[in-house]
Design an enzyme around this catalytic site. Structure first.
Site, PDB file in Angstrom:
ATOM      1  N   SER A 144     -34.616  37.640  -7.178  1.00 38.87           N
ATOM      2  CA  SER A 144     -33.362  37.946  -6.486  1.00 38.87           C
ATOM      3  C   SER A 144     -33.680  38.991  -5.421  1.00 38.87           C
ATOM      4  CB  SER A 144     -32.372  38.540  -7.492  1.00 38.87           C
ATOM      5  OG  SER A 144     -31.311  39.187  -6.835  1.00 38.87           O
ATOM      6  N   TYR A 157     -29.854  43.369 -15.155  1.00 39.94           N
ATOM      7  CA  TYR A 157     -30.203  42.289 -14.225  1.00 39.94           C
ATOM      8  C   TYR A 157     -31.261  42.771 -13.223  1.00 39.94           C
ATOM      9  CZ  TYR A 157     -29.590  38.521 -10.816  1.00 39.94           C
ATOM     10  OH  TYR A 157     -29.818  37.467  -9.964  1.00 39.94           O
ATOM     11  N   LYS A 161     -35.184  41.505 -12.719  1.00 38.98           N
ATOM     12  CA  LYS A 161     -35.674  40.860 -11.491  1.00 38.98           C
ATOM     13  C   LYS A 161     -36.811  41.662 -10.857  1.00 38.98           C
ATOM     14  CE  LYS A 161     -32.878  37.313 -11.727  1.00 38.98           C
ATOM     15  NZ  LYS A 161     -33.384  35.947 -11.947  1.00 38.98           N
TER      16      LYS A 161
HETATM   17  N1  NAD Z   1     -26.217  32.921  -7.123  1.00 41.02           N
HETATM   18  C1  NAD Z   1     -26.737  34.020  -6.589  1.00 41.02           C
HETATM   19  O1  NAD Z   1     -26.119  34.717  -5.766  1.00 41.02           O
HETATM   20  C2  NAD Z   1     -28.135  34.430  -6.973  1.00 41.02           C
HETATM   21  C3  NAD Z   1     -28.748  35.439  -6.206  1.00 41.02           C
HETATM   22  C4  NAD Z   1     -30.034  35.831  -6.536  1.00 41.02           C
HETATM   23  C5  NAD Z   1     -30.693  35.249  -7.608  1.00 41.02           C
HETATM   24  N2  NAD Z   1     -30.078  34.284  -8.340  1.00 41.02           N
HETATM   25  C6  NAD Z   1     -30.826  33.707  -9.453  1.00 41.02           C
HETATM   26  O2  NAD Z   1     -30.842  32.308  -9.332  1.00 41.02           O
HETATM   27  C7  NAD Z   1     -31.005  31.713 -10.628  1.00 41.02           C
HETATM   28  C8  NAD Z   1     -29.981  30.615 -10.785  1.00 41.02           C
HETATM   29  O3  NAD Z   1     -28.702  31.195 -10.735  1.00 41.02           O
HETATM   30  P1  NAD Z   1     -27.401  30.422 -10.205  1.00 41.02           P
HETATM   31  O4  NAD Z   1     -26.744  31.296  -9.228  1.00 41.02           O
HETATM   32  O5  NAD Z   1     -27.759  29.034  -9.853  1.00 41.02           O
HETATM   33  O6  NAD Z   1     -26.522  30.489 -11.534  1.00 41.02           O
HETATM   34  P2  NAD Z   1     -25.847  29.342 -12.410  1.00 41.02           P
HETATM   35  O7  NAD Z   1     -25.112  30.077 -13.464  1.00 41.02           O
HETATM   36  O8  NAD Z   1     -25.125  28.384 -11.533  1.00 41.02           O
HETATM   37  O9  NAD Z   1     -27.105  28.584 -13.039  1.00 41.02           O
HETATM   38  C9  NAD Z   1     -27.918  29.176 -14.044  1.00 41.02           C
HETATM   39  C10 NAD Z   1     -28.300  28.101 -15.046  1.00 41.02           C
HETATM   40  O10 NAD Z   1     -29.186  28.688 -16.011  1.00 41.02           O
HETATM   41  C11 NAD Z   1     -28.843  28.135 -17.274  1.00 41.02           C
HETATM   42  N3  NAD Z   1     -29.275  28.990 -18.372  1.00 41.02           N
HETATM   43  C12 NAD Z   1     -28.768  30.200 -18.726  1.00 41.02           C
HETATM   44  N4  NAD Z   1     -29.373  30.626 -19.835  1.00 41.02           N
HETATM   45  C13 NAD Z   1     -30.301  29.697 -20.180  1.00 41.02           C
HETATM   46  C14 NAD Z   1     -31.226  29.574 -21.242  1.00 41.02           C
HETATM   47  N5  NAD Z   1     -31.333  30.528 -22.193  1.00 41.02           N
HETATM   48  N6  NAD Z   1     -32.027  28.489 -21.296  1.00 41.02           N
HETATM   49  C15 NAD Z   1     -31.910  27.511 -20.348  1.00 41.02           C
HETATM   50  N7  NAD Z   1     -31.042  27.567 -19.325  1.00 41.02           N
HETATM   51  C16 NAD Z   1     -30.246  28.639 -19.257  1.00 41.02           C
HETATM   52  C17 NAD Z   1     -27.332  28.013 -17.237  1.00 41.02           C
HETATM   53  O11 NAD Z   1     -26.864  27.104 -18.232  1.00 41.02           O
HETATM   54  C18 NAD Z   1     -27.099  27.540 -15.814  1.00 41.02           C
HETATM   55  O12 NAD Z   1     -27.064  26.121 -15.711  1.00 41.02           O
HETATM   56  C19 NAD Z   1     -30.875  32.863 -11.624  1.00 41.02           C
HETATM   57  O13 NAD Z   1     -32.156  33.253 -12.063  1.00 41.02           O
HETATM   58  C20 NAD Z   1     -30.223  33.968 -10.816  1.00 41.02           C
HETATM   59  O14 NAD Z   1     -30.554  35.251 -11.297  1.00 41.02           O
HETATM   60  C21 NAD Z   1     -28.814  33.863  -8.047  1.00 41.02           C
END
Ligand code: NAD
Length: 278
Positions: A144, A157, A161
């Site tokens: 992130s 969090y 990261k």
């Molecule tokens: N959306 C943002 O703004 C953003 C920004 C920076 C980083 N991220 C990172 O991107 C990644 C994806 O996030 P997103 O925004 O798509 O969120 P999201 O919630 O849409 O998707 C996350 C997915 O991870 C799955 N998950 C959670 N725990 C799990 C487990 N124990 N085993 C298997 N799967 C599991 C969830 O079921 C979900 O489908 C994450 O690592 C998040 O930290 C997101």
């Protein structure tokens, strides 16, 4: 895309958000994609959608916090030819924003289990197989922008990261010492509108704090920034494809991220005390 030679990609957290967008992008390049996520309707629906789009996809229910579950995923993928691309993407934000000392230790464990140990499990299960395969492979760890700057109130969090960025750098250096042709990237997106950041995110009590609470004010600041977020999950997935093709380690998807990171690193260079960067 001429630089894309990958037969099979495994994406954790692929039922939603960035993982689903990556799965779609890889599938459109002709790659077989294994969508790995917690068991349930979102995983089934994601596979149904991508199949209906004509993509070659498989679903495997997995909990990345459970090493046995991740090893079972790797054995299943062996039967489909083995993974050439692994995206350790599953992640959670945890409880609502609040001071680090007030965060429930159970929440700390949960966030670190998914966001950090989940990736460790992915590496433990897949890297030895990739090395043995002798094929060109690539690993993408989703960190992130929060891995690059200081932010208050979401310490579990942010700590997870930062650790993931450090882990990814160690992984890259270690793989360079082997004969294996395995690239590493770390994905550092800013805010993207997904289930994680939108309504129904995984800290449903986020509205409970008093409006004067600085942590609640921070949460509102993030929500406002999200409203301005112009980068979509599909944009992020395109950047991931490009980084894999070009063997780029750092995937910076948001133009403003580098300015925030520069301010953070300038504080370090000038030995000044950490200030919030947002
Ligand atoms: N959306 C943002 O703004 C953003 C920004 C920076 C980083 N991220 C990172 O991107 C990644 C994806 O996030 P997103 O925004 O798509 O969120 P999201 O919630 O849409 O998707 C996350 C997915 O991870 C799955 N998950 C959670 N725990 C799990 C487990 N124990 N085993 C298997 N799967 C599991 C969830 O079921 C979900 O489908 C994450 O690592 C998040 O930290 C997101």
């Amino acid at each position: 895309m001429s630089d894309w030679h990958y037969q099979t990609a495994v994406v954790t957290g692929a039922a939603s958000g960035l993982g689903l967008a990556m799965a779609r992008a890889f599938g459109r390049l002709g790659t077989q994609v294994v969508l790995a996520d917690l068991p349930g309707a979102p995983l089934r629906q994601a596979v149904a959608h991508l199949s209906a789009e004509g993509l070659r996809v498989q679903a495997v229910a997995v909990d990345v916090t459970d090493i046995d579950s991740v090893q079972a995923l790797a054995r299943q993928v062996d039967e489909w030819g083995g993974a050439d691309v692994l995206c350790n993407n599953a992640g959670i934000t945890g409880d609502r924003p609040r001071e680090c000392w007030a965060q429930d230790p159970a929440n700390w464990r949960r966030v670190l289990d998914v966001n950090l140990l989940g990736v460790v499990h992915g590496l433990h299960a897949f890297v030895p197989r990739m090395i043995t395969s002798g094929r060109r492979c690539h690993i993408v760890n989703t960190a992130s922008m929060g891995a690059l700057i200081a932010l208050p109130y979401i310490a579990p969090y942010i700590a997870s990261k930062h650790a993931l960025l450090a882990l990814s750098q160690s992984l890259r250096l270690e793989l360079k010492q082997t004969a294996a042709d395995i690239g590493v990237s770390v994905l550092c997106p800013g805010l993207v509108n997904t289930a994680m950041t939108g309504p129904g995110r995984d800290h449903p009590d986020s509205q409970c704090a008093a409006p004067s609470d600085p942590a609640a004010a921070f949460a509102r600041q993030v929500d406002n920034a999200l409203g301005d977020a112009k980068v979509s999950a599909a944009d992020v997935a395109d950047e991931v494809v490009s980084a894999i093709c070009n063997r780029r380690f750092r995937i910076m998807t948001h133009p403003g991220s580098l300015d925030l990171a520069r301010r953070h690193w300038q504080q370090l260079l000038h030995r000044s005390n950490p200030e919030e960067c947002l």
